[in-house]
Design a protein around this motif. Structure first.
Motif, PDB file in Angstrom:
ATOM      1  N   GLY A 141      35.532  29.513 -22.953  1.00 21.88           N
ATOM      2  CA  GLY A 141      34.739  28.623 -23.784  1.00 21.88           C
ATOM      3  C   GLY A 141      34.265  27.352 -23.109  1.00 21.88           C
ATOM      4  N   LYS A 142      34.599  27.158 -21.836  1.00 20.95           N
ATOM      5  CA  LYS A 142      34.196  25.945 -21.106  1.00 20.95           C
ATOM      6  C   LYS A 142      33.020  26.270 -20.192  1.00 20.95           C
ATOM      7  N   LEU A 167      29.110  32.149 -26.704  1.00 19.45           N
ATOM      8  CA  LEU A 167      28.439  30.863 -26.530  1.00 19.45           C
ATOM      9  C   LEU A 167      27.021  30.876 -27.057  1.00 19.45           C
ATOM     10  N   ASP A 168      26.607  29.771 -27.624  1.00 16.84           N
ATOM     11  CA  ASP A 168      25.220  29.580 -28.015  1.00 16.84           C
ATOM     12  C   ASP A 168      24.599  28.668 -26.972  1.00 16.84           C
ATOM     13  N   LEU A 169      24.024  29.287 -25.936  1.00 11.57           N
ATOM     14  CA  LEU A 169      23.473  28.497 -24.824  1.00 11.57           C
ATOM     15  C   LEU A 169      22.112  27.947 -25.155  1.00 11.57           C
TER      16      LEU A 169
END
Length: 193
Positions: free
Chosen positions: A172-173, A191-193
């Protein structure tokens, strides 16, 4: 026809032949639908087929980037423009040492500009992949299935390039590298990039 190549391929005013080709080659059976049928599950709104193209007004939008190579016989007279920002050059340093068979595989991938390297366990796929990243000299995203493989690949890259070029997207990082970023598929999916 005018073709704009970017994150999708947009064809303005496509010919009937091109539309017919898309219907034949860019419509595939939906594996999720087949799985539900096989297991006797409720189908609901699950589509039977997936279309890798769509129409927007008079434009045809093709999703798989590699499709353009297969269309050359249908789009010869077209104007093709790029919607991509020119990639930044990354200086990774010296080449990665390779065995002769690895050099052959890397050269073939370089000549094709894309592809899949399939090789037995222990043959140096990670070494070849890092060599390819360095030879292309562009930013890269390296995806693995597990955190162990991600860390292993990252450690191998650290042997051949400055650590300031390397980043990770795991657990998550997000720490995107200046050159290559190593990530797990599981983290990228969340992730929502």
């Amino acid at each position: 026809m005018r073709i704009t190549v970017g994150n999708v391929i947009r064809v303005e005013n496509p010919t009937d032949d091109l539309i017919a080709w898309c219907k034949e080659h860019l419509t595939i059976p939906n594996p999720e639908y087949a799985k539900k049928v096989r297991m006797g599950f409720w189908l609901g709104n699950t589509p039977k087929v997936l279309s890798l193209y769509e129409t927007r007004g008079n434009d045809l939008i093709l999703l798989p980037f590699g499709t353009l190579r297969n269309l050359s016989h249908l789009v010869r007279e077209s104007v093709v423009v790029s919607d991509f920002k020119p990639p930044e050059k990354v200086e990774y340093g010296e080449d990665v040492p390779l065995y002769d068979y690895q050099e052959t595989a890397v050269k073939a991938a370089m000549d094709a500009h894309y592809g899949i390297i399939q090789s037995p366990a222990g043959s140096g796929k990670t070494q070849m992949g890092i060599a390819l990243v360095k030879k292309f000299g562009r930013k890269a995203l390296w995806l693995t299935h597990t955190l162990d493989l991600c860390n292993q690949s990252k450690r191998r890259a650290e042997q051949y390039m400055d650590k300031s070029l390397i980043g990770t997207i795991t657990e998550g990082k997000v720490n995107i590298g200046k050159g290559i970023t190593f990530a797990t598929i599981q983290t990228m999916c969340r992730l929502d990039l």
